[in-house]
Design an enzyme around this catalytic site. Structure first.
Site, mmCIF file in Angstrom:
data_model
loop_
_atom_site.group_PDB
_atom_site.id
_atom_site.type_symbol
_atom_site.label_atom_id
_atom_site.label_comp_id
_atom_site.label_asym_id
_atom_site.label_seq_id
_atom_site.Cartn_x
_atom_site.Cartn_y
_atom_site.Cartn_z
ATOM 1 N N ALA A 188 0.243 -1.502 0.014
ATOM 2 C CA ALA A 188 0.143 0.331 0.067
ATOM 3 C C ALA A 188 1.061 1.212 -0.256
ATOM 4 O O ALA A 188 2.391 1.334 0.772
ATOM 5 C CB ALA A 188 -1.385 0.471 1.371
ATOM 6 N N GLY A 234 -0.467 -5.057 1.070
ATOM 7 C CA GLY A 234 -1.355 -4.848 0.253
ATOM 8 C C GLY A 234 -1.836 -5.429 -1.377
ATOM 9 O O GLY A 234 -2.636 -5.668 -1.858
ATOM 10 N N GLU A 293 -2.257 -9.162 -0.374
ATOM 11 C CA GLU A 293 -3.601 -9.465 -0.092
ATOM 12 C C GLU A 293 -4.479 -9.097 -1.747
ATOM 13 O O GLU A 293 -5.505 -10.281 -1.807
ATOM 14 C CB GLU A 293 -3.905 -8.189 0.890
ATOM 15 C CG GLU A 293 -3.078 -8.293 2.125
ATOM 16 C CD GLU A 293 -3.838 -7.476 3.223
ATOM 17 O OE1 GLU A 293 -4.299 -7.660 3.963
ATOM 18 O OE2 GLU A 293 -2.504 -6.108 2.544
ATOM 19 N N GLU A 318 3.509 -5.947 7.150
ATOM 20 C CA GLU A 318 2.760 -5.340 8.008
ATOM 21 C C GLU A 318 3.649 -4.556 9.162
ATOM 22 O O GLU A 318 3.291 -3.465 9.672
ATOM 23 C CB GLU A 318 1.598 -4.931 8.711
ATOM 24 C CG GLU A 318 1.117 -4.488 6.713
ATOM 25 C CD GLU A 318 1.018 -5.516 6.042
ATOM 26 O OE1 GLU A 318 0.065 -5.237 4.773
ATOM 27 O OE2 GLU A 318 1.275 -7.180 5.870
#
Length: 260
Positions: free
Chosen positions: A66, A112, A115, A135
Site C-alpha cells: 500500500a 496490500g 492481499e 506490516e
C-alpha cells in the site's frame, strides 16, 4: 472513467488489468483501489469477458504494498475506515466476483499487493516473484484481509510465521505452500495465464459463477457451504447453459454456451 493508475485491455474473452504506477512499484493508493473496482465491475458486466487477469506493469512488482505516505498520519477511526472501505470496494469484491479473476504475480507482491493476489480466485507467479505481509515491521497488521485469507490458503502455522516475522518467500516456496498454483518464467507468465483462461472460457459462465459462490461459502461464518452447493446445483438445472451442455454431451458435439 479515465484511469490514472491502471491499464485495462480486453481481447476476445479476456480482460487484462495492469496496475500502472511503476515509479511507486505499483503501490496501492485509494485512487488506484477505486480505479480497480471500476475496471473490474466494467469487465464483469461485459458479456464478452469470461476471465479477468490482474498483473503489475514493469518487471519488478505486481504490487509492492500500500502507499504508506497516504495513511501515515491517520488516527484509529481513519485506519478502520481505510481497511473497511478497501475490503468492501476491492478485496471482498474480487473474491465474490462471478467472473474468474487470476492474479499474474510478476514480481514483488507485498502487503496490500499480496492481499490483492489472495483475493483473486487463484494465482500464478513468475520465478522472480517475492511475497510477504511485512506490516508488523511498520507497527500495523494486514488490513485488507491478509490475516484471514493467508491462513485459509497456507494454514495457520505458516501464516503466523510469515506475518509475525514480516518475512518474504520466493515463488517456489509459495508454490510448495499452495499460495500460488504455478510458477513460470517472467516471459511466460501472461501467456500461461491466458492459456488457463482459455480453458475456463470453454465452460459455462453460469456454472462457473455458481461454483465460485459455492466454494466461497465454505469460508463464510454462519454459512453452510453444502447447502449453498445444493441450492446452486439445483439452480443450474433451470439455465440455458445446462440444457445446451447436456444436449451437446449427448449429441457428442462441442457446447456453445450463451451464459444464460
Amino acid at each position: 472513467m479515465r484511469y490514472n493508475h491502471i491499464l485495462s485491455k480486453s481481447t476476445d474473452t479476456i480482460t487484462l488489468i495492469s496496475i500502472n504506477r511503476p515509479n511507486k512499484l505499483n503501490a496501492l493508493n485509494i485512487e488506484t483501489i477505486e480505479e480497480l473496482h471500476h475496471a473490474l465491475k466494467k469487465a464483469n458486466n461485459d458479456k464478452k469477458t469470461k476471465v479477468i487477469i490482474i498483473t503489475g506493469s514493469g518487471e519488478k512488482a505486481f504490487v509492492a504494498g500500500a502507499d504508506i505516505s497516504e495513511f501515515a498520519d491517520f488516527d484509529e477511526d481513519e485506519g478502520k475506515n481505510l481497511a473497511a472501505n478497501g475490503q468492501e470496494l476491492l478485496f471482498d469484491f474480487i473474491e465474490n466476483l462471478p467472473t474468474p479473476v487470476i492474479a499474474a504475480i510478476n514480481g514483488f507482491a507485498l502487503g496490500g499487493g499480496l492481499e490483492l493476489a489472495m483475493a483473486c480466485h487463484f494465482r500464478v507467479a513468475s520465478d522472480n516473484a517475492k511475497m510477504g505481509l511485512p506490516e508488523v515491521s511498520l507497527g500495523v497488521i494486514p488490513g485488507y484481509g491478509g490475516t484471514q485469507r493467508l491462513p485459509q490458503l497456507i494454514g495457520k502455522g505458516r501464516a503466523m510465521e510469515l506475518i509475525l516475522t514480516a518475512g518474504m518467500i520466493d515463488a517456489n516456496q509459495a508454490l510448495s505452500y499452495g499460495l500460488v498454483n504455478h510458477v513460470t518464467t517472467q516471459d511466460e507468465l501472461l501467456p500461461f495465464c491466458e492459456k488457463i483462461a482459455s480453458k475456463i472460457t470453454r465452460n459455462s459462465p453460469v456454472a462457473i459463477s455458481a461454483a465460485i459462490k459455492a466454494i466461497n461459502a465454505n469460508f463464510e461464518d454462519g454459512i453452510d457451504g453444502f447447502e449453498v452447493e445444493i441450492e446452486e446445483f439445483g439452480n443450474c438445472f433451470g439455465t440455458e447453459d445446462f440444457a445446451e451442455g447436456t444436449s451437446a454431451f449427448l449429441e457428442k458435439r462441442k457446447a456453445d454456451f450463451s451464459g444464460e
